[in-house]
Design a protein around this motif. Structure first.
Motif, PDB file in Angstrom:
ATOM      1  N   CYS B 339       0.829  -1.207   0.000  1.00  0.00           N
ATOM      2  CA  CYS B 339       0.000   0.000   0.000  1.00  0.00           C
ATOM      3  C   CYS B 339       0.867   1.263   0.000  1.00  0.00           C
ATOM      4  N   PRO B 340       0.294   2.392  -0.430  1.00  0.00           N
ATOM      5  CA  PRO B 340       0.985   3.659  -0.237  1.00  0.00           C
ATOM      6  C   PRO B 340       1.236   3.855   1.262  1.00  0.00           C
ATOM      7  N   GLY B 341       2.415   4.315   1.590  1.00  0.00           N
ATOM      8  CA  GLY B 341       2.728   4.537   3.004  1.00  0.00           C
ATOM      9  C   GLY B 341       3.102   3.279   3.767  1.00  0.00           C
ATOM     10  N   CYS B 342       3.214   2.144   3.063  1.00  0.00           N
ATOM     11  CA  CYS B 342       3.559   0.878   3.734  1.00  0.00           C
ATOM     12  C   CYS B 342       4.950   0.978   4.342  1.00  0.00           C
ATOM     13  N   LEU B 524       1.082  15.630   2.855  1.00  0.00           N
ATOM     14  CA  LEU B 524       0.826  15.199   1.480  1.00  0.00           C
ATOM     15  C   LEU B 524       2.025  15.650   0.664  1.00  0.00           C
ATOM     16  N   TYR B 525       2.458  14.837  -0.280  1.00  0.00           N
ATOM     17  CA  TYR B 525       3.618  15.206  -1.085  1.00  0.00           C
ATOM     18  C   TYR B 525       3.197  15.429  -2.527  1.00  0.00           C
ATOM     19  N   ARG B 526       3.973  16.277  -3.215  1.00  0.00           N
ATOM     20  CA  ARG B 526       3.697  16.464  -4.629  1.00  0.00           C
ATOM     21  C   ARG B 526       5.007  16.626  -5.379  1.00  0.00           C
ATOM     22  N   GLY B 540      10.911   3.617  -8.585  1.00  0.00           N
ATOM     23  CA  GLY B 540      11.511   2.390  -8.070  1.00  0.00           C
ATOM     24  C   GLY B 540      10.985   2.001  -6.703  1.00  0.00           C
ATOM     25  N   LEU B 541      10.288   2.906  -6.055  1.00  0.00           N
ATOM     26  CA  LEU B 541       9.694   2.580  -4.756  1.00  0.00           C
ATOM     27  C   LEU B 541       8.475   1.670  -4.919  1.00  0.00           C
ATOM     28  N   GLY B 542       7.888   1.700  -6.109  1.00  0.00           N
ATOM     29  CA  GLY B 542       6.688   0.890  -6.325  1.00  0.00           C
ATOM     30  C   GLY B 542       5.524   1.380  -5.495  1.00  0.00           C
ATOM     31  N   CYS B 543       5.462   2.660  -5.231  1.00  0.00           N
ATOM     32  CA  CYS B 543       4.332   3.200  -4.474  1.00  0.00           C
ATOM     33  C   CYS B 543       3.162   3.437  -5.430  1.00  0.00           C
ATOM     34  N   PRO B 544       1.988   2.854  -5.138  1.00  0.00           N
ATOM     35  CA  PRO B 544       0.840   3.011  -6.045  1.00  0.00           C
ATOM     36  C   PRO B 544       0.412   4.470  -6.237  1.00  0.00           C
ATOM     37  N   ALA B 545       0.874   5.359  -5.355  1.00  0.00           N
ATOM     38  CA  ALA B 545       0.466   6.767  -5.475  1.00  0.00           C
ATOM     39  C   ALA B 545       1.306   7.527  -6.503  1.00  0.00           C
ATOM     40  N   ILE B 546       2.462   6.952  -6.890  1.00  0.00           N
ATOM     41  CA  ILE B 546       3.329   7.661  -7.829  1.00  0.00           C
ATOM     42  C   ILE B 546       3.144   7.075  -9.228  1.00  0.00           C
ATOM     43  N   SER B 547       2.879   7.941 -10.206  1.00  0.00           N
ATOM     44  CA  SER B 547       2.771   7.416 -11.564  1.00  0.00           C
ATOM     45  C   SER B 547       3.562   8.276 -12.542  1.00  0.00           C
ATOM     46  N   ILE B 569       4.154  11.949 -11.253  1.00  0.00           N
ATOM     47  CA  ILE B 569       3.126  12.703 -10.551  1.00  0.00           C
ATOM     48  C   ILE B 569       2.648  11.877  -9.358  1.00  0.00           C
ATOM     49  N   ILE B 570       2.179  12.585  -8.351  1.00  0.00           N
ATOM     50  CA  ILE B 570       1.706  11.896  -7.142  1.00  0.00           C
ATOM     51  C   ILE B 570       0.199  12.116  -7.022  1.00  0.00           C
ATOM     52  N   SER B 571      -0.515  11.033  -6.803  1.00  0.00           N
ATOM     53  CA  SER B 571      -1.966  11.138  -6.640  1.00  0.00           C
ATOM     54  C   SER B 571      -2.276  11.624  -5.226  1.00  0.00           C
ATOM     55  N   LEU B 574      -4.231   9.053  -3.225  1.00  0.00           N
ATOM     56  CA  LEU B 574      -3.581   7.837  -2.740  1.00  0.00           C
ATOM     57  C   LEU B 574      -2.420   8.096  -1.776  1.00  0.00           C
ATOM     58  N   CYS B 575      -1.729   9.226  -1.917  1.00  0.00           N
ATOM     59  CA  CYS B 575      -0.522   9.464  -1.116  1.00  0.00           C
ATOM     60  C   CYS B 575      -0.837   9.353   0.370  1.00  0.00           C
ATOM     61  N   ALA B 576      -0.019   8.573   1.074  1.00  0.00           N
ATOM     62  CA  ALA B 576      -0.232   8.394   2.512  1.00  0.00           C
ATOM     63  C   ALA B 576       0.809   9.161   3.322  1.00  0.00           C
ATOM     64  N   GLY B 577       1.572   9.980   2.655  1.00  0.00           N
ATOM     65  CA  GLY B 577       2.438  10.916   3.368  1.00  0.00           C
ATOM     66  C   GLY B 577       3.628  10.331   4.089  1.00  0.00           C
ATOM     67  N   CYS B 578       4.186   9.222   3.599  1.00  0.00           N
ATOM     68  CA  CYS B 578       5.311   8.615   4.312  1.00  0.00           C
ATOM     69  C   CYS B 578       6.609   9.383   4.083  1.00  0.00           C
ATOM     70  N   GLY B 579       6.685  10.136   2.997  1.00  0.00           N
ATOM     71  CA  GLY B 579       7.865  10.954   2.741  1.00  0.00           C
ATOM     72  C   GLY B 579       9.043  10.223   2.116  1.00  0.00           C
ATOM     73  N   GLU B 580       8.871   8.925   1.798  1.00  0.00           N
ATOM     74  CA  GLU B 580      10.010   8.172   1.255  1.00  0.00           C
ATOM     75  C   GLU B 580      10.448   8.695  -0.108  1.00  0.00           C
ATOM     76  N   CYS B 581       9.462   9.104  -0.925  1.00  0.00           N
ATOM     77  CA  CYS B 581       9.820   9.581  -2.263  1.00  0.00           C
ATOM     78  C   CYS B 581      10.594  10.887  -2.176  1.00  0.00           C
ATOM     79  N   GLU B 582      10.271  11.695  -1.192  1.00  0.00           N
ATOM     80  CA  GLU B 582      11.002  12.950  -1.018  1.00  0.00           C
ATOM     81  C   GLU B 582      12.477  12.651  -0.751  1.00  0.00           C
TER      82      GLU B 582
HETATM   83  S1  SF4 Z   1       4.932  10.189   0.356  1.00  0.00           S
HETATM   84 FE1  SF4 Z   1       5.598   9.392  -1.624  1.00  0.00          FE
HETATM   85  S2  SF4 Z   1       6.129   7.240  -1.243  1.00  0.00           S
HETATM   86 FE2  SF4 Z   1       4.936   7.948   0.518  1.00  0.00          FE
HETATM   87  S3  SF4 Z   1       2.821   7.426   0.040  1.00  0.00           S
HETATM   88 FE3  SF4 Z   1       3.090   9.513  -0.693  1.00  0.00          FE
HETATM   89  S4  SF4 Z   1       3.697   9.255  -2.810  1.00  0.00           S
HETATM   90 FE4  SF4 Z   1       3.966   7.258  -1.869  1.00  0.00          FE
END
Ligand code: SF4
Ligand code: SF4
Lengths: 194, 595
Positions: B339-342, B524-526, B540-547, B569-571, B574-582
């Motif tokens: 899941c996003p934010g997993c 929320l990230y963008r 490469g994170l395989g986060c469903p929120a990033i396309s 782009i970040i949905s 769906l984004c769960a705000g984990c910050g990993e993509c940042e």
């Molecule tokens: S912060 Fe980034 S990696 Fe985390 S859920 Fe949102 S889009 Fe996915």
């Protein structure tokens, strides 16, 4: 009412297929039918493709729909309407929510989302009933009624009175959301002209 | 009678409740999990999540010895773990009724193998009932308790996914009233399986089986549905239901008890039909026994030996009917994903960058084996990650040093990871173990476990401290990290991999689907469109929120980066705000949205 009828629900994990199939099952039971509903839990639920089989009739044995024998398919997502073709036949009715949810392979640009999905279905000869249920739900002011719009559409093919559905909605849905759910159901019904 | 629409699992719970069940213990496992969950809603039933299936069964055996009705439920592979007490419980027999539920998964919807647990009945000499739908689940479970006490034996009830998870109409009966015993009676000749006692019980076991065999001849759930006698079918469980649809005109002997078999009934049925078929999923379990009776029949020669059956497969196997269906079309697959934010993502992403061999385990995190993370290299059974890693290290010696990591979830570690960790410490291993502590048993639907501080019945309890537990075993290096802090995870991983002693990294962050997590207000990230270079690293994170969104050549030129093919782009839905993509974006193109 000897023949057992088959309804196939398809979509993506987390889309509310469970609730929609549950409401349908309750309504059919209330209308006096025997009902079996099969779904899969566990790993399949993490955003993957999900399907539920619902069968009703005087006496239902197997819980699984045989290939080629779905009377109605309700697809909660556009692409998922194409995943279960072997279950359909020329007389099948396919209700499709045209909302797109990208699988990871599409989201990451490795594969592309297929074009012309509705045409592909029509070319096979099945009757297609498309709806942008997400947009419609937004218009109704509650995005969570997507499934009730689809159940409303499905109800046109079921031998169940509207009142039964409404009783079940009242039974299962919190008071403040009952009206919008019934409205969504009605809008769904209106979309299908037989 | 009151009607309910219940799943097979819920109906098993109902049946057990009606039978006066007092103590239930289980370990979550698809497709068995909902049995115990449903039991927690019944007044008067004590239900608990045990650390594993062996413990669950032993708890149930103890409760039975104390004179109450007891049940242990588990998935098919769980019974492997509980096999040790199972075989001996057959010898001791019971005081209060003892029922063991095994839920098999022939299609491997959510399992690592498709073993046929009917074989356990034969091997342990324990009678087994096999319901075919939800109402039978209720009735058979209720019956199983009566049979258990009547014959002084544990009773196995076997379901399969399409019995456990199929909902149907289930009737209600009044629960039976049972007196609670005030003390446990000492019966060493029955409870203490010293060889001298066990040898005596072995004889009892054989006599008991003889009695049950006789009982099976008249058992009302072994039923014949007479129809045309050209085709006769012997079947049980879910296959029975498919058979009725496949060949409505055939005569059917439906076995409610699949072990031991009613030989006279079978002979009688066989003698009256022209052709006899045995229809069963997986192993030729009934077929071999029936053939051993010297009865001619057809089974696995035509019925598939793996996967789930359906009416069409059976009909075409027996009648040769071939129909054509619409062909499937090639469409993008939609496998499950983290899941996003997993909280697992950060760990697997870091592992994928380190080029190590990852010895994996069972849980949501097994999805770490899939693309784009592709960071799991083994998955055998519960707890095997830890022991596999140790084996690999002992096999390769210095060459494996710093290159092998085991990854295991919190609940899985408690289930079967502690003993192999002891093995590593004791036998001077140097493996690095990552415990993915996401504060729940996620895959099976978020059950409590010994590290969550709550019991199955919702009471507060002591929370097992994983770090202290590992230190107590003798692991000196125990580090707790926040998996969303990817740079920190990588740093700790490199450091722990380089040391010459066992080390444990506890990756601690709650599952994104836990209700508390869902309610928490998250950032929320963008993606800042202008800054994104289209390097694809975040994908490469395989986060469903990033396309990925392609851009035209003109657009690329206008951006001053002619070769750029697209942007991420970040949905916001769906984004769960984990910050990993940042963290992983090297161009500061991903930022937190400030309100
Ligand atoms: S912060 Fe980034 S990696 Fe985390 S859920 Fe949102 S889009 Fe996915
Ligand atoms: S990592 Fe950053 S620059 Fe690279 S594609 Fe993602 S957002 Fe764009």
């Amino acid at each position: 009412m000897s023949e057992t009828k088959n309804i196939l629900f398809s979509g993506v994990g987390g889309q509310g297929i469970l609730l929609a199939s549950e409401v349908t099952a309750d309504a059919l039971i209330e209308a006096g039918y025997d009902v079996k509903k099969s779904e899969v839990h566990g790993m399949a639920q993490r955003g993957g493709a999900v399907e539920a089989h619902l069968r009703y009739g005087e006496r239902v044995y197997s819980p699984l729909i045989e290939p080629g024998s779905a009377h109605v398919q309700v697809s909660f997502e556009l692409l998922e309407a194409l995943r279960y073709l072997p279950y359909l036949n020329k007389d099948s009715k396919v209700i499709v929510n045209t909302q797109k949810i990208f699988p990871l392979s599409v989201a990451t640009g490795i594969m592309s989302y297929p074009e012309g999905i509705l045409d592909k279905l029509k070319d096979l000869g099945v009757s297609v009933y498309p709806v942008d249920a997400f947009q419609l739900a937004k218009e109704l002011g509650e995005v969570r009624v997507v499934n009730m719009i689809l159940v409303g559409m499905l109800s046109r093919f079921l031998p169940v009175k509207q009142e039964i559905f409404f009783d079940i909605i009242k039974d299962r849905v919190k008071r403040q959301f009952q009206d919008v759910n019934m409205e969504a159901f009605k809008r769904g019904q209106e979309l299908v002209n037989l | 009678m009151k009607k309910n629409f219940l799943s097979g699992n819920e109906a098993i719970a109902r049946g057990a409740y009606e039978a006066g069940l007092k103590v239930a213990s289980a370990y979550p496992g698809t497709p068995s999990t909902e049995i115990l969950e449903a039991l927690t809603t019944y007044e008067g039933v004590y239900s608990e999540w045990a650390p594993n299936e062996k413990v669950a069964l032993e708890v149930a055996i103890g409760a039975s010895f104390a004179g109450v009705r007891a049940m242990a439920s588990m998935k098919h592979v769980g019974l492997n773990v509980a096999a040790d007490p199972l075989f001996t419980a057959a010898y001791t027999g019971v005081v209060g009724g003892l029922v063991i539920i095994t839920a098999d998964d022939p299609e491997m919807h959510s399992s690592q193998n498709a073993q046929d647990n009917r074989n356990y009945a034969l091997a342990s000499k324990i009678p087994m009932l096999e319901p075919s739908d939800a109402e039978e689940c209720r009735r058979f479970t209720r019956l199983a308790f009566d049979l258990s006490e009547k014959f002084d034996t544990p009773v196995l009830v076997r379901t399969t996914t399409r019995v456990s998870h199929v909902k149907g109409i289930v009737y209600e009966e009044e629960p039976v009233k049972r007196e609670s015993p005030s003390e446990i009676q000492k019966m060493p000749e029955k409870f203490v399986m010293l060889p001298v006692n066990a040898r005596r019980r072995r004889v009892v076991l054989e006599e008991r089986l003889k009695k049950i065999r006789e009982f099976a001849e008249g058992f009302e759930e072994n039923r014949i549905f007479w129809s045309d006698k050209k085709i006769g079918i012997i079947t049980a469980g879910i296959s029975y239901l498919h058979v009725r649809d496949a060949l409505p005109e055939a005569s059917v002997l439906k076995l409610g008890m699949v072990y031991p078999l009613p030989e006279r009934l079978i002979r009688d049925f066989a003698s009256q039909v022209e052709r006899l078929y045995i229809v069963e999923e997986l192993d030729p379990f009934l077929e071999l026994q029936i053939k051993a009776m010297g009865i001619e029949c057809t089974g696995k020669e035509i019925i598939p030996a793996y996967g789930e059956l359906d009416a069409y497969k059976i009909r075409s196997a027996i009648t040769g009917e071939k129909r054509s269906f619409f062909e499937s079309v090639e469409i993008p697959p939609r496998p499950p994903a983290m899941c996003p934010g997993c909280p697992h993502r950060g760990v697997f992403y870091s592992l994928s960058k380190l080029k190590v061999f990852v010895s994996g385990d069972i849980g949501c995190y097994t999805l770490g084996a899939l693309k784009p993370l592709s960071a799991m290299d083994t998955c055998v059974c519960m707890g095997a990650s830890v022991s596999n890693a140790h084996g690999i290290e002992k096999a390769l010696g210095d060459k494996a040093r710093g290159r092998v990591v085991a990854v295991i979830g919190d609940s899985t570690f408690i289930h079967s990871g502690i003993t192999p960790l002891i093995d590593i410490v004791y036998n001077k291993g140097t493996s690095t173990i990552i415990i993915l502590d996401n504060r729940t048993t996620a895959m099976t639907g978020h059950q409590e476990n010994p590290v969550t501080g709550k019991t199955a019945m919702g009471e507060d309890t002591l929370e097992i401290d994983l770090a202290e537990l590992c230190r107590a075993i003798g692991v000196k290096r125990v580090t707790v990290v926040n998996p969303h802090d990817i740079d920190e995870v990588k740093r700790v991983l490199k450091e722990e991999l380089s040391v010459d002693e066992p080390s444990v990294i506890i990756s601690k962050a709650p599952c994104a689907l836990l209700p508390e997590e869902r309610r928490r207000k998250k950032p929320l990230y963008r993606v800042v469109y202008e800054k994104c270079t289209g390097c694809r690293v975040c994908l490469g994170l395989g986060c469903p929120a990033i396309s990925w969104k392609s851009i035209s050549e003109e657009e690329a030129k206008a951006r001053g980066r002619e070769k750029q093919k697209g942007v991420s782009i970040i949905s916001e839905v769906l984004c769960a705000g984990c910050g990993e993509c940042e963290i992983v974006c090297k161009y500061d193109a991903i930022v937190e949205v400030k309100e």
